[in-house]
Design a protein around this motif. Sequence first.
Motif, short mmCIF file in Angstrom:
data_model
loop_
_atom_site.label_atom_id
_atom_site.label_comp_id
_atom_site.label_asym_id
_atom_site.label_seq_id
_atom_site.Cartn_x
_atom_site.Cartn_y
_atom_site.Cartn_z
N GLU A 7 -5.68 9.07 -6.42
CA GLU A 7 -4.30 9.36 -6.02
C GLU A 7 -4.29 9.82 -4.56
O GLU A 7 -5.00 10.74 -4.18
N HIS A 115 3.11 5.74 -9.32
CA HIS A 115 2.95 7.18 -9.20
C HIS A 115 3.79 7.94 -10.25
O HIS A 115 3.32 8.90 -10.86
N ASP A 306 0.57 16.28 -7.64
CA ASP A 306 -0.12 15.00 -7.61
C ASP A 306 -1.62 15.18 -7.85
O ASP A 306 -2.23 16.12 -7.32
#
Length: 348
Positions: A7, A115, A306
């Motif tokens: 990520e 995402h 995230d």
Amino acid sequence: MIVLGIESSCDETGVAVVARQSDGLPRLLGDALYSQVKMHEAYGGVVPELASRDHIRRVIPLARQALSQAQFTLSDVDVVAFTRGPGLAGALLVGAGAACAIAAALDKPTIGIHHLEGHLLSPFLSADPPRFPFVALLVSGGHTQLMRVDGVGQYSLLGETIDDAAGEAFDKSAKLLGLGYPGGPALARLATQGDPAAFELPRPLLHQRNADFSFAGLKTAVMTALKRLGDDPTLQQRADLAASTQAAIVEVLVTKAVRAVKAAGLTRLVVAGGVGANSELRRQLNAAAQKRAWQVHYPELALCTDNGAMIAMAAAMRLDAGLAAPQPDYGFDVKPRWPLSEALRAET
């Protein structure tokens, strides 16, 4: 099946390893994360070029760290997943390039993951994972959405923000209050010292029966309240305004989420994304769920922001559901603007 997930959509570099266990379910075995918060703090927000350069420095050492924690080597990896979008273009390219380079060196396939789907499925990484179907409140950065989730890849949009998202309302209000970056957590900390009823702030769209959100007017109201306080408001006045701002955002999120679960005829709510770590939001959602004998699920606090774990898990779940085919070639592109609905149409 062992999935290495990367990520790099914004200001966190995350790499994780998810593997199918003896019970057939994917589990998180290794997770490494580096946050760029201190680097961007001096600028009051994310600087895209600096973010991209830092991802380049971090991604390979983090991959080694995650694999070591999982007690695997690169040669054990079956699939390399990466965030394809949405996000900052340069930052996404770093993760995509690293993933495809690793996969090419191993002669293994890659998967580009949305995402937001990563966030949506991140509660399955928790000790108390949800079961389908459920309503999801996705409150991540620039996104606030309510979705009905009937399975992996089976998402129906119920409502979304028409301007500023909840996370943006937190961050922009925090900036007006002179708080540091990241603004949302700073505002929440200051709010603990304030009176949430001290200022009358708007609850946009609260009384409309749809599931849409709007927070731009709230930011304007905070600006107006600050002007009325003069050039040098006291710490208590700022704390009261922070508490009142948080109260307005949380009331809208809780009210809309409760309505959506009732309208869907379900008894399970999943909350995902960075704002889902807000303690006042969790307190009120837990109280609402307990009152109605519902269940509410969250990612672990460390996995609200995230991270590579959510990308690896989303890839594993999509593969298990037969919804994604690993790509054997290593040409790649990224999609900085990528609606989740468009991603699903392309993949299914």
